[in-house]
Write an enzyme that holds these catalytic residues in place. Structure first.
Site, short mmCIF file in Angstrom:
data_model
loop_
_atom_site.label_atom_id
_atom_site.label_comp_id
_atom_site.label_asym_id
_atom_site.label_seq_id
_atom_site.Cartn_x
_atom_site.Cartn_y
_atom_site.Cartn_z
N ASP A 121 -0.09 5.05 0.95
CA ASP A 121 -0.27 6.04 2.02
C ASP A 121 -0.22 5.36 3.39
O ASP A 121 -1.07 4.52 3.70
CB ASP A 121 -1.62 6.76 1.86
CG ASP A 121 -1.70 7.55 0.56
OD1 ASP A 121 -0.89 8.46 0.39
OD2 ASP A 121 -2.57 7.24 -0.28
N ASP A 147 0.86 -1.17 0.00
CA ASP A 147 0.00 0.00 0.00
C ASP A 147 0.91 1.24 0.00
O ASP A 147 2.09 1.15 0.38
CB ASP A 147 -0.87 -0.03 1.26
CG ASP A 147 -1.67 1.23 1.44
OD1 ASP A 147 -2.35 1.66 0.49
OD2 ASP A 147 -1.61 1.79 2.55
MG MG Z 1 -2.82 3.19 3.65
#
Ligand code: MG
Length: 245
Positions: A18, A16
């Protein structure tokens, strides 16, 4: 287990963006709070209940932008018309609020820049040095710009982000489709891929996709919740996984 802290049959790592690679989860959270508090105050006046960190974790974090708007408002019993993806920012529609949130986010990023987690960058370099393949899997439509701003585009063999998902009609997290698309593109079956996620919706996606190993990255004191959503291991920084220098 290998010196990367992964089962030895893992061939690919799906990250992922962020909150795992970049410190942008906090910037997203702040932009969402600015958006929803202004919306709720305008609607309910002094009786308004602010948007909280728990609201962010439960209803927004990790989901595509429009789904974040929809899911949080539903939790407060509010339904807005969908509107259109090009609704002007601030229009009282799902897309209008989503576009306003993106405006607030980009203003913060322009002002403050983007910072990366060094522990994650070093870990990804070690993963690649051992011949494992890597992908970035993000709900964000700004993924490419953010990666470019920290000079990390070259760390990933494959990118499946909000732009790619929209082009291909893939449902976002918590559905597993974006992670599955990345694994397919890498030529690795889900059972031989590891997922790295900081969001509960992202962990749900990893679990639903049948991935071989799920690493929860706890940036917000939610280790227990990450385990409850399927994490095999929870770390506060990827440096904890290895490799030992
Ligand atoms: Mg995230």
């Amino acid at each position: 287990m290998t010196d990367l802290g992964l089962p030895d049959d893992i061939l690919a790592c799906l990250f992922d963006l962020d909150g795992v690679v970049t410190k942008t989860a906090v910037v997203h959270a702040a932009a969402w709070k600015e958006l929803f508090d202004a919306f709720l105050r305008g609607r309910d006046g002094d009786a308004f209940r602010p948007f909280t960190a728990t609201d962010y974790d439960r209803y927004v974090d990790g989901r595509p932008r429009a789904a974040g708007v929809r899911t949080f408002l539903a939790s407060r019993g509010i339904a807005l018309p969908e509107g259109a993806p090009d609704d002007p920012p601030g229009t009282r529609t799902v897309h209008g609020l989503g576009n306003r949130k993106n405006e607030l986010l980009l203003a913060r990023i322009r002002a403050d820049g983007v910072a990366a987690y060094d522990g994650t960058l070093h870990y990804i370099e070690a993963v690649r040095a051992r011949g494992l393949r890597t992908a970035i899997v993000s709900s964000s439509a700004n993924c490419r710009d953010v990666l470019r701003s920290i000079g990390a585009e070259g760390l990933f063999d494959v990118r499946v982000d909000g732009v790619v998902a929209a082009e291909r009609g893939l449902p976002g997290k918590p559905e597993p489709d974006t992670f599955l698309a990345a694994a397919r593109e890498l030529g690795v079956p889900p059972a031989r891929a590891a997922v790295f996620e900081d969001a509960l919706a992202g962990m749900d996606a990893g679990l639903a996709g049948g991935f071989g190993y799920l690493v929860g990255v706890d940036r917000a004191g939610q280790a227990e919740a990450l385990h409850a959503h399927g994490a095999d291991r929870v770390v506060t920084d990827l440096a904890e996984l290895g490799p030992r220098a």
